[in-house]
Design a protein around this motif. Structure first.
Motif, mmCIF file in Angstrom:
data_model
loop_
_atom_site.group_PDB
_atom_site.id
_atom_site.type_symbol
_atom_site.label_atom_id
_atom_site.label_comp_id
_atom_site.label_asym_id
_atom_site.label_seq_id
_atom_site.Cartn_x
_atom_site.Cartn_y
_atom_site.Cartn_z
ATOM 1 N N ARG A 195 0.821 -1.217 0.000
ATOM 2 C CA ARG A 195 0.000 0.000 0.000
ATOM 3 C C ARG A 195 0.852 1.263 0.000
ATOM 4 N N GLY A 196 2.160 1.112 -0.191
ATOM 5 C CA GLY A 196 3.042 2.264 -0.253
ATOM 6 C C GLY A 196 3.724 2.594 1.061
ATOM 7 N N GLY A 197 3.682 1.671 2.015
ATOM 8 C CA GLY A 197 4.310 1.897 3.305
ATOM 9 C C GLY A 197 5.822 1.755 3.235
ATOM 10 N N THR A 198 6.465 1.909 4.377
ATOM 11 C CA THR A 198 7.925 1.836 4.429
ATOM 12 C C THR A 198 8.416 0.415 4.202
ATOM 13 N N ARG A 199 9.585 0.287 3.645
ATOM 14 C CA ARG A 199 10.193 -1.012 3.414
ATOM 15 C C ARG A 199 10.752 -1.553 4.726
ATOM 16 N N PHE A 200 10.969 -2.848 4.754
ATOM 17 C CA PHE A 200 11.537 -3.470 5.947
ATOM 18 C C PHE A 200 12.560 -4.524 5.540
ATOM 19 N N ALA A 201 13.356 -4.943 6.516
ATOM 20 C CA ALA A 201 14.383 -5.959 6.278
ATOM 21 C C ALA A 201 14.283 -7.027 7.357
ATOM 22 N N ILE A 202 14.665 -8.248 6.991
ATOM 23 C CA ILE A 202 14.708 -9.352 7.949
ATOM 24 C C ILE A 202 16.131 -9.878 8.025
ATOM 25 N N LEU A 203 16.671 -9.901 9.232
ATOM 26 C CA LEU A 203 17.929 -10.593 9.497
ATOM 27 C C LEU A 203 17.562 -11.963 10.063
ATOM 28 N N SER A 204 17.892 -13.012 9.339
ATOM 29 C CA SER A 204 17.605 -14.368 9.793
ATOM 30 C C SER A 204 18.851 -14.915 10.481
ATOM 31 N N ILE A 205 18.691 -15.344 11.729
ATOM 32 C CA ILE A 205 19.832 -15.752 12.556
ATOM 33 C C ILE A 205 19.620 -17.192 13.004
ATOM 34 N N ARG A 206 20.562 -18.048 12.696
ATOM 35 C CA ARG A 206 20.444 -19.468 13.052
ATOM 36 C C ARG A 206 21.593 -19.885 13.973
ATOM 37 N N LEU A 207 21.263 -20.621 15.015
ATOM 38 C CA LEU A 207 22.282 -21.216 15.876
ATOM 39 C C LEU A 207 22.889 -22.393 15.118
ATOM 40 N N ALA A 208 24.067 -22.185 14.559
ATOM 41 C CA ALA A 208 24.644 -23.148 13.623
ATOM 42 C C ALA A 208 24.873 -24.524 14.241
ATOM 43 N N GLU A 209 25.201 -24.561 15.533
ATOM 44 C CA GLU A 209 25.551 -25.831 16.171
ATOM 45 C C GLU A 209 24.377 -26.547 16.837
ATOM 46 N N TYR A 210 23.163 -26.021 16.670
ATOM 47 C CA TYR A 210 22.029 -26.598 17.414
ATOM 48 C C TYR A 210 21.847 -28.094 17.122
ATOM 49 N N ARG A 211 21.836 -28.467 15.858
ATOM 50 C CA ARG A 211 21.615 -29.876 15.514
ATOM 51 C C ARG A 211 22.755 -30.746 16.036
ATOM 52 N N LYS A 212 23.944 -30.214 15.974
ATOM 53 C CA LYS A 212 25.123 -30.939 16.445
ATOM 54 C C LYS A 212 25.037 -31.196 17.952
ATOM 55 N N ILE A 213 24.632 -30.167 18.698
ATOM 56 C CA ILE A 213 24.484 -30.311 20.153
ATOM 57 C C ILE A 213 23.355 -31.284 20.466
ATOM 58 N N SER A 214 22.247 -31.165 19.735
ATOM 59 C CA SER A 214 21.108 -32.055 19.959
ATOM 60 C C SER A 214 21.477 -33.509 19.711
ATOM 61 N N ALA A 215 22.247 -33.757 18.646
ATOM 62 C CA ALA A 215 22.643 -35.124 18.314
ATOM 63 C C ALA A 215 23.608 -35.702 19.334
ATOM 64 N N SER A 216 24.489 -34.862 19.892
ATOM 65 C CA SER A 216 25.533 -35.350 20.783
ATOM 66 C C SER A 216 25.143 -35.339 22.253
ATOM 67 N N PHE A 217 24.338 -34.343 22.660
ATOM 68 C CA PHE A 217 24.045 -34.169 24.081
ATOM 69 C C PHE A 217 22.560 -34.200 24.424
ATOM 70 N N GLY A 218 21.695 -34.301 23.428
ATOM 71 C CA GLY A 218 20.268 -34.357 23.689
ATOM 72 C C GLY A 218 19.581 -33.016 23.511
ATOM 73 N N ILE A 219 18.274 -33.069 23.321
ATOM 74 C CA ILE A 219 17.482 -31.875 23.043
ATOM 75 C C ILE A 219 17.490 -30.905 24.214
#
Length: 416
Positions: free
Chosen positions: A183-207
């Motif tokens: 509708r002509g409003g202001t633009r916006f941006a998204i910074l997507s941030i991922r914990l890179a080691e999450y799956r690794k920690i989950s696999a090795s030490f549990g959820i």
């Protein structure tokens, strides 16, 4: 006092007149005796001599209370109670009756979730009606509380684990911003941030340990949240930080650098030092399309970064702290119940509640020999125990729910 004409109400406020009770006992004479006692309190009765008759009766009508014999002819009352809870999510309160008056049996009954335990010998009418009344009152209070909690979860704006906006709330806000841009409003941006080691920690030490690290990771994001921006947890390991006031390239770069610095840290997990770092991608409205297209772009970019940087799902590359002795079997936690590696996967499956008459589609993730992570198509209240069938294996597994956050559930296999 003539109980057939009195309204039987105690401090619970529960009126027994017209309420129904199902008597489950293989002794027809004892069922007749109980039915006569309960009839004096204006209670309606149903009768069943075995599990098949009981199941058929409950499918037609769920009573207000169930009186269950501990030792049926060829069935154990405790086992039958567990089966009933799996089949009937809204099971009436169950009171156990038993000729075994040992304290051990009574304690086990309460531990397994039965509402009361009454010895059969010399059972009086006032005893049984009091137990029925209190059990119904407690059940109604619990049902009301569960309904309130379910409604709160459904309408919750915040994620339970991180305290940030939930995924559903984040999507709503992004859709509003996307509509405003059109509708002509202001633009916006998204910074997507991922914990890179999450799956690794989950696999090795549990959820549980992985989620603890994620909670600290989210806290660092919150500490760098500007008043005019907002942030939410989008997926199990990913956050979206939204800048909605025509952010300049310089401001985007500054915020990205700040996050890279603040989200790179060490986390000590007993004898192991974990190196934590973020994956960060950016998307601009008007450049990468609407909100849906922006999220697709960000997901693909983060996946590409993860592959390029070679993040695996094992503990390889982590080091023990100086002077510490690693746990047996590598870097796994010594008190972790699950000893096998949890594999990253996406497999179609379904949950069986009322045996085969009710099935709920779901997706199984991060499966191991000891348990799995399940994603539902929508938030849903499930009992503690239920049946799970993974399409590719064809095997029906009995599982126990360990935790439940939004539309994801952690379960452990308990059929072996």
């Amino acid at each position: 006092m003539n109980l057939t004409h009195e309204r039987t109400v105690e401090s619970t406020g529960i009126v027994l007149d017209g309420r129904s009770v199902c008597i489950v006992d293989d002794d027809s004479l004892f069922r007749l005796h109980l039915s006569a006692l309960l009839g004096q309190a204006n209670l309606r009765t149903m009768e069943a001599g075995d599990s098949h008759t009981l199941t058929a009766a409950l499918e037609k009508e769920m009573p207000d209370c169930i009186l269950l014999d501990y030792n049926l002819d060829s069935e154990n009352g405790f086992r039958l109670h567990e089966q009933l809870k799996l089949r009937f999510p809204n099971l009436a309160p169950v009171i156990m009756l038993s000729a075994d008056e040992s304290q051990r049996t009574a304690i086990k009954a309460f531990r397994m979730g039965l509402y009361d335990f009454l010895p059969k010998r010399n059972l009086r009418m006032d005893e049984i009606t009091s137990a029925v009344r209190k059990s119904i009152a407690r059940h109604e209070v619990e049902a009301a509380r569960d309904g309130e909690i379910s409604a709160l979860r459904k309408n919750a704006m915040l994620d339970d684990l991180t305290g940030m906006y939930s995924s559903d709330e984040l999507r709503k806000k992004l859709q509003l911003l996307s509509s405003a841009v059109k509708r002509g409003g202001t633009r916006f941006a998204i910074l997507s941030i991922r914990l890179a080691e999450y799956r690794k920690i989950s696999a090795s030490f549990g959820i549980a340990n992985a989620d603890d690290v994620l909670r600290g990771f989210a806290g660092r994001i919150r500490s760098n949240l500007r008043a005019e921006d907002f942030c939410g947890r989008y997926d199990e390991d990913t956050f979206h930080y939204v800048m909605d006031r025509n952010p300049s390239q310089a401001r985007l770069q500054e915020q990205m650098e700040r996050f890279k610095e603040q989200l790179t840290f060490s986390h000590h997990l007993k004898s192991v030092e974990l190196k934590i770092s973020p994956l960060i991608a950016v998307s601009l409205s008007g450049v990468d399309g609407d909100a849906v297209e922006m999220l697709q772009h960000l997901s693909a970019e983060l996946d590409a970064q993860r592959n390029d940087r070679g993040f695996g799902d094992t503990a390889e590359g982590w080091s023990s702290l100086p002077g510490a002795t690693p746990a047996a079997g590598g870097l796994k936690e010594p008190d972790e119940r699950r000893r096998s590696v949890r594999m990253r996967t996406l497999k179609p499956a379904f949950i069986a509640l009322e045996e085969w008459s009710s099935k709920i589609n779901c997706t199984v993730r991060n499966i191991s020999e000891g348990g799995a992570r399940i994603r539902l198509e929508r938030p849903l209240a499930l009992p503690e125990f239920f049946l799970l069938k993974i399409a590719t294996s064809g095997r029906l597994r009995r599982v126990r729910k360990c935790w439940h956050i939004n539309d994801e559930i952690g379960v452990e296999f308990c059929d072996e």
